[in-house]
Write an enzyme that holds these catalytic residues in place. Structure first.
Site, mmCIF file in Angstrom:
data_model
loop_
_atom_site.group_PDB
_atom_site.id
_atom_site.type_symbol
_atom_site.label_atom_id
_atom_site.label_comp_id
_atom_site.label_asym_id
_atom_site.label_seq_id
_atom_site.Cartn_x
_atom_site.Cartn_y
_atom_site.Cartn_z
ATOM 1 C CE LYS A 1 -3.947 1.975 2.574
ATOM 2 N NZ LYS A 1 -4.824 1.813 3.752
ATOM 3 C CB SER B 1 -8.229 3.641 2.977
ATOM 4 O OG SER B 1 -7.320 3.006 3.850
ATOM 5 C CB SER C 1 -8.289 0.913 5.887
ATOM 6 O OG SER C 1 -8.951 2.146 5.883
#
Lengths: 484, 478, 95
Positions: free
Chosen positions: A79, A153, A177
């Site tokens: 990420k 997210s 997330s």
């Protein structure tokens, strides 16, 4: 592409038994990225050359018979809020669009040992969002339905695994997330107990809630990744100095006599399909020997506002450093220093980030601190106490991850409160620092994946992994396969 | 015209003399090339985290014990949020509502006697970087070397009533911090800075007046001048029928005036909240007790002892104890056999003069206290004269070796041998019959003249007492 | 609690966020909705409850006072949008 369907563990086995080379795995992944990224937008940065070089080195080591960790050489991606030395780390924000860290995050460093990193994954800007629509680099699209969101997210992290664009990924989870995108994209994700994976190098959103964790195709993969990323780190004061288990050992054993609580409040507002699938999954576990009771945790209703106050307050402070002085974006036209701050932050941040900074600044400002920030911290104590009480009797809690399956892109962007309201099942876990897992447990009538959330006691990852693995041994939902 | 009284409170920031910064392993060291004592942590790069230096806690507790504070059993750190280019995270990690130390006091020696000044609190925090305004016409440059240097902030009660009290208070604090070895307190390196709160009120009034706060005063002298300026400014304001405004002012030492920093922005709202990246600090009672017991003898205790045990005057004791290395040098010399008075006189007199000339501290004196003791003993035993002692001392500063050897090499030994001196006395008497007459006629000056002649003859080495005795003896014979 | 445009402006200044006039009304409305959502916390009686800054608490996480190598200056200022003479550079501050 059969290679892409392999789990990380299966790929590792083939690699180490020399059935397949690291270069082949890497090339297959890179080709899939080339084919799919335009439509899915899971990657912000692809490290093609570096990945191929790393693959070559690993193949040489395998040829030389060097001992390596179980997942060594299996291509992964990270990420884009996890710092990678020499590779730009943008947090999906214009603000950090050109930031190249001179250091690795602890977790990134651990994986880089005998690892092949394919690139950096798209996300909501600064991890603020539930749909991955707030990225400066554009929304991520759900591989199951490109018109739908992948969840946020860590949308890129989940979509990449689901679409075969990486064997496993790292995400971060502040209020759901990892779990939410895992659920929307039909993959398995774990938010570990707060303090078990170092936050060093994870660009902070809400320091007391953030935690890095794995997303992969199976609970088994997740256990192997946990072995690679957990551990005490002296660079993080909140990293716990405890004896970390071999998480793969938890994969043996069964769910017999495991006590599961179904918390009524988590089912409020759940779609019929979600409700039915989650309850069916729990039935599956009880059929395998677990016990289950329905209970109530009324404090759950206060978790969402408490979460948004705590996370936004911490964020308002954590994101204050983006001022155009040390790194990242600086506005081009301004009158003086103060004006440079205003313009840089106005132009560098997206709307959702600004909203959260505003909310957090408000909650901490003089006159409102007690009513909002302090109150939210008191609610945190009450939520922890609520969980403590449940875990006196139960080994884990089962619930939906999200009340619905993946919603359409643009469907909720106009109403922030509506967007926030969806997070009710996931945020309590972060507030209390607990481990929470999301695993596929069914599909709705449109064929969209549904996630089952398992919540454990602090350091209860092994219990979650054992239950999840047992469930996946008995079911096929995790083999969904949106990809190839 | 009513008489006014000042009410002064001081926040003193002292840099701690740890090896490393407060939250990272970068060197805590003055100087160094711009931006070279820096890492991602102290420059606030994304994703980096602070880890507290254990020595910072220890030093702060030490200061707390020395200033009679109670030490918090459980303490925490907080973020103070504000934007400024010298603050890379845009928040300073400090302590808000639970400082490490609170409710202490320090006794300061005033001419009127000892006065007790309350210490409200002592907390730990990180220093900011340094802005360079003069390097460029269009830009200010930022050097982060000082970012993250550990500080303690010592906040006094508004117990000080004059600039003189403030001066003594600051000097007492500095001396204590140096004694307990937590800060070198070098003003010129910016290791002590002060914020000074000043208000005035008519004598006899109980309520405080409206105060102004002077920020960032970086010398004691500046603080004292600033206080005097503020008192005068506020007095003039009130006497002209005006009012003092509560505000922050900046002391401009070059111009010798304070200037209002009427903020261009809104009032400060620092939005303090508990630092989530750091865990609470627990300090057990036993730990505090251990630190308390290991404290060295503090300056005021030492001073009292010098007076009572060594018989030194108050003034001398005060000077010798102000700076710990001076006291240590003195005590070592006494331990090596020098008389207290002798060692004290030499340290306060010639040694201190030469240090000033050379612009060095007593820490850098090239000879040992034992060598000073030997020299003092040589004088006190009559082996050399006092003036020869000065020559020995000067030599000690240039090339430190045993004073006896210096005496020998320079031929400074005093002639106390009566036979040799007798001869000289007689020579002088024979050459100066007029002086003998004068002496007989009762002129005191005559014997002094003849003394001088003998000394001249001996090239200054004659023992004056012996010469004096011999002269009288011979004169009386004639 | 109701939030006014004036308060929104105050908060925006504290946060060094520039709010364009055209956005003010919308932002105030959004903020109002979010704060109304947070006001649910007010229903709870928390008088006897200690606030918790951390979910998992460990005390005294300290490091030894040992020097670690600093970074090269080039690496420290590499990402700076403006730099000069080995320093980060900002518009001149008039004190």
């Amino acid at each position: 592409m059969e290679l892409l369907k392999l789990t990380a563990k299966e790929a590792a086995d083939k690699l180490h038994s020399k059935e397949v080379s690291c270069a082949e795995l890497t090339k297959a992944s890179l080709e899939q990225i080339k084919a799919k990224n335009e439509s899915i937008n899971a990657y912000i940065t692809v490290c093609e050359e570096e990945a191929l070089q790393q693959a070559e080195q690993i193949d040489a080591k395998i040829a030389a018979g060097e001992a390596m960790e179980p997942l060594a050489g299996v291509p992964y991606a990270i990420k884009d809020n996890i710092c990678t030395k020499g590779v730009r780390t943008t947090c999906a924000s214009k603000m950090l669009g050109n930031f190249v860290p001179p250091y690795n995050a602890y977790a990134a460093e651990r994986l880089s040992k005998d690892g092949v990193m394919l690139g950096k994954l798209n996300m909501d800007e600064f991890a603020m969002g539930s749909s991955n629509e707030t990225s400066y680099f554009g929304a991520v699209h759900n591989p199951y339905d490109l018109d739908r969101v992948p969840g946020g997210s860590s949308g890129g992290s989940a979509a990449a695994v689901a679409a075969g664009m990486a064997y496993y990924t790292l995400g971060s989870d502040t209020g759901g997330s990892i779990r939410l995108p895992a659920s929307f994209c039909g993959v398995t994700g774990l938010k570990p107990t707060y303090g078990t994976v170092s936050r060093f190098g994870l660009v902070a959103f809400a320091s007391s809630l953030d935690q890095i964790g794995p997303l992969a195709k199976s609970a088994e993969d997740v256990a192997y990744i946990m072995n690679r990323i957990t551990g005490h780190d002296k660079m993080d004061s909140t990293s716990l100095d405890i004896a970390y288990p071999d998480y793969t050992k938890a994969l043996q054993g069964d769910v017999k006599d495991m006590k599961i609580a179904l918390v009524r409040e988590y089912f409020a507002g759940a779609d019929a399909a979600v409700d039915a699938s989650v309850k069916a999954a729990v039935k599956q576990l009880t059929d395998m020997g677990a016990q289950c009771d329905e209970i109530s945790m009324p404090i759950t209703d206060y978790a969402l506002p408490a979460y948004y106050i705590i996370s936004s307050s911490e964020a308002s402070s954590n994101l204050a450093r983006y001022d155009g002085v040390k790194y990242g974006f600086r506005a081009e036209k301004f009158e003086d220093l103060t004006d440079m701050y205003f313009k840089t932050r106005d132009e560098g941040f997206g709307d959702e980030v600004k909203r959260r900074i505003m909310l957090g600044t408000y909650a901490l400002s003089s006159g409102y601190y007690d009513a909002y920030y302090k109150k939210a911290q008191q609610v945190r104590t009450m939520i922890k106490q609520g969980f403590d009480k449940v875990f006196e009797t139960y080994d884990m809690i089962a619930s939906p991850v999200y009340p619905t399956t993946a919603f359409g892109i643009g469907e909720k962007t106009d109403d922030p409160v509506k967007m926030y309201a969806g997070d009710l099942c996931t945020v309590s876990v972060n507030i209390a620092g607990l481990p929470g897992m999301s695993l596929p447990c069914g599909f709705d009538e449109k064929g969209l994946p549904i996630g089952l959330q398992l919540i454990g006691k602090p350091f209860g990852e092994e219990t979650l992994l054992r239950a999840a693995h047992a469930f996946q041994c008995a079911t096929d939902y995790h083999k969904g396969g949106a990809q190839a | 015209m009513s008489e006014y009284e000042a009410v002064i409170g001081i926040e003193m920031h002292a840099e701690l003399s740890t090896k490393t910064k407060i939250y990272c392993g970068c060197k805590n060291e003055f100087g160094g090339e711009i931006n070279t004592h820096c890492c991602p942590v102290c420059t606030g790069m994304p994703g980096t985290l602070p880890v507290l230096n254990e020595k910072v806690v220890e030093y702060a507790v030490k200061a707390g014990c020395a200033l009679n504070c109670s030490i918090a059993n459980l303490s925490k750190q907080d973020r103070k949020n504000y934007f400024y280019p010298d603050l890379p995270k845009a928040y300073q990690i400090s302590q808000f509502d639970i400082p490490l130390c609170a409710d202490g006091y320090v006794d300061i020696p005033l001419e009127s006697g000892t006065k007790r000044i309350g210490i409200t609190r002592i907390h730990i925090e990180e220093d900011a970087g340094k802005l360079l305004h003069d390097a460029s016409d269009t830009d200010s440059l930022v050097d982060f070397n000082r970012c993250g240097v550990p500080l303690i902030e010592i906040v006094s009660e508004p117990d000080l009533r004059s600039s003189e009290e403030a001066r003594v208070y600051l000097e007492t604090l500095r001396s204590i911090l140096q004694y307990i070895d937590v800060s070198d307190c070098k003003m010129q390196e910016g290791s002590i800075r002060c914020d000074v709160n000043v208000s005035i009120r008519p004598k006899g009034q109980k309520e405080f007046g409206v105060r102004s706060e002077m920020k960032n005063v970086n010398s004691f002298r500046g603080a004292i001048r600033g206080i005097e300026y503020e008192i005068a400014r506020q007095t003039a304001l009130l006497e002209a029928g005006g009012q003092v405004v509560q505000e922050t002012r900046r002391w401009d030492d070059a111009k010798g005036e304070s200037v209002s920093m009427r903020s261009k922005e809104e009032a400060q709202d620092y939005r303090y909240f508990p630092e989530p990246d750091l865990m609470p600090i627990r300090i057990e009672k036993e730990t505090v007790e251990k630190i308390r017991q290991e404290l060295p003898e503090l300056p005021h205790v030492k001073r009292a002892r010098y007076v009572s045990e060594l018989g030194l005057p108050e003034y001398d004791a005060g000077i010798l104890t102000e700076y710990r290395p001076t006291a240590e040098f003195f005590e070592a010399a006494v331990a090596a056999g020098a008389s207290a008075k002798g060692a004290s006189n030499w340290i306060m007199g010639d040694i201190s003069r030469i240090l000033k000339e050379k612009d060095i501290l007593i820490d850098d004196v090239p000879f040992s206290p034992q060598q000073l003791a030997e020299m003092v003993q040589l004088i006190e035993s009559g082996a050399i004269s006092n003036s020869a002692g000065k020559k020995v001392l000067e030599t000690l500063f240039e090339s430190p070796k045993a004073p006896k050897q210096i005496v020998e090499e320079l031929g400074l030994a005093q002639i106390s041998d009566e036979g040799a001196l007798q001869k000289m006395v007689q020579d002088v008497l024979e050459q100066n019959p007029q002086s003998i007459e004068d002496y007989k006629a009762g002129k005191d000056r005559a014997i002094k003249f003849m003394m001088g002649q003998v000394m001249k003859l001996s090239k200054g080495k004659a023992n004056p007492q012996t010469v004096n005795a011999l002269l009288k003896e011979e004169l009386d014979k004639r | 609690m109701k939030i006014t445009e004036k308060e929104v402006d105050y908060v925006a200044r504290l946060a060094r966020l520039h709010v364009q006039e055209s956005q003010m009304q919308r932002l105030t409305q959004d903020m109002g909705n979010i704060i109304a959502f947070a006001d649910k916390l007010g229903e709870l009686d928390t008088e006897q409850v200690e606030p918790a800054a951390h979910s998992i608490v460990v005390e005294n996480v300290l490091r030894a006072d040992e020097v670690q190598p600093s970074y090269a200056r080039e690496d420290i200022i590499a990402n700076a949008p403006h730099k000069q003479a080995g320093c980060f550079s900002v518009p001149k501050i008039v004190e």
